[in-house]
Design an enzyme around this catalytic site. Structure first.
Site, PDB file in Angstrom:
ATOM      1  CG  HIS A   1       5.885   1.645  -3.849  1.00 12.95           C
ATOM      2  ND1 HIS A   1       4.962   2.519  -4.202  1.00 12.95           N
ATOM      3  CD2 HIS A   1       5.548   1.093  -2.572  1.00 12.95           C
ATOM      4  CE1 HIS A   1       3.833   2.576  -3.725  1.00 12.95           C
ATOM      5  NE2 HIS A   1       4.242   1.858  -2.614  1.00 12.95           N
TER       6      HIS A   1
ATOM      7  CD  GLU B   1      -1.260  10.101  -4.318  1.00 12.55           C
ATOM      8  OE1 GLU B   1       0.048   9.695  -4.772  1.00 12.55           O
ATOM      9  OE2 GLU B   1      -1.867  11.001  -4.799  1.00 12.55           O
TER      10      GLU B   1
END
Ligand code: SF4
Length: 305
Positions: free
Chosen positions: A39, A124
């Site tokens: 990210h 995740e």
């Protein structure tokens, strides 16, 4: 003005290993990453410039022989689907994310209802629960009612959640369901804990925090939150050019921290930009760790070897 850099900050070994794999010469111009590897905009650009493709899902057009699962992990079914489509799969799932998958599998084997403390839409968490029929994702108190009637509750956490918040929710679950058998596996990863401890220590010293990382990085946002919760004004930036002299007006000691996907070079740029800001007079500064010791792989891997 003093400048102090957090003792632990920036790219963790899990993200670094995944980047290194994606940039490996043997995969040059023949690799597609499923999802965003990190990210962080600068790293994503670097990967694109190196010829690495990125798609959101396996359903998109993929014109490489190789595909890669990111450090955030993925459901086993994704890997199987990719192989069934004929791709060679490179799995960069961080070992500390694999530990969460294994803890959930053990809970299921032992008859527990799996509970993941984290963000339901985080990649995740989607990887952890993607193959499960029955599970609960808990982010705050309002989610607890979903656990009514569960007799055995097995709790894990998304690896980058703040450990204090996780422990608070675990205690709340135990108190709310006294008749249930509740077990908890602490799966917040060491690099995340190290960065959270370091930002707390730093917040006790400074009156301004510069938090560096992608705007879509949840652990970077948490570092800002921790600073603000401790009463320290914090700015979240993803590049040095966002720094403005007026941010520093009236402040005497500035701290710099960065999330687990922020590259060393970006931290260094921010640090140097602060040193060079017009009108900023420096009284003392502690810089980033030397490049060759970053991201401190041995220390961070210690917990699972
Ligand atoms: S944040 Fe933690 S779990 Fe995630 S990639 Fe880094 S070391 Fe692994």
């Amino acid at each position: 003005m003093k400048v102090t850099v957090a003792k632990a900050l920036g790219t963790c070994f899990g993200v670094q290993d995944a980047i290194d794999l994606a940039l490996d010469d043997s995969l040059r111009d023949d690799l597609t990453i499923i999802g965003e590897l990190v990210h962080n905009p600068q790293t994503v650009n670097r990967l694109r410039e190196a010829g690495v493709r990125m798609v959101r899902s396996l359903d998109e057009d993929i014109d490489t022989k190789n595909v890669m699962i990111t450090a955030h992990g993925a459901p086993v079914s994704l890997r199987q689907n990719a192989e069934a489509k004929g791709y060679k799969v490179f799995d960069a799932t961080c070992p500390l994310v694999m530990r969460v998958h294994k803890a959930v599998a053990t809970f299921l084997r032992d008859g527990y209802h799996p509970v993941v403390i984290g963000q339901v839409d985080h990649v995740e968490v989607r990887g952890i629960v993607g193959d499960l029929d029955d599970y609960t994702v808990v982010l705050d108190e309002s989610d607890l009612e979903k656990l009514i009637g569960k007799k055995k509750i097995g709790i894990v956490s998304q690896s980058t959640q703040p450990i204090d918040r996780v422990l608070q929710l675990v205690r709340l679950i135990e108190a709310s369901f006294p008749d249930a058998e509740v077990d908890f596996q602490d799966t917040v990863c060491k690099p995340t804990k190290d960065r959270q401890v370091a930002v707390r220590e730093l917040a006790a010293m400074v009156d301004l925090m510069i938090v560096v990382g992608g705007f879509n990085s949840s652990n970077t946002k948490k570092l800002k939150q921790v600073s603000e919760d401790l009463g320290v004004k914090a700015y979240h930036i993803d590049k040095a050019s966002l720094l403005k002299p007026e941010m520093f007006e009236g402040h005497h000691h500035v701290g710099i921290t960065a999330g687990t996907s922020t590259p060393y070079e970006v931290i260094l740029e921010v640090y140097e930009e602060i040193l060079n800001l017009p009108g900023v007079e420096l009284s003392e500064c502690s810089g980033p760790p030397p490049r060759e010791t970053f991201p401190g792989k041995e220390a961070e891997e210690e917990e699972f070897v």
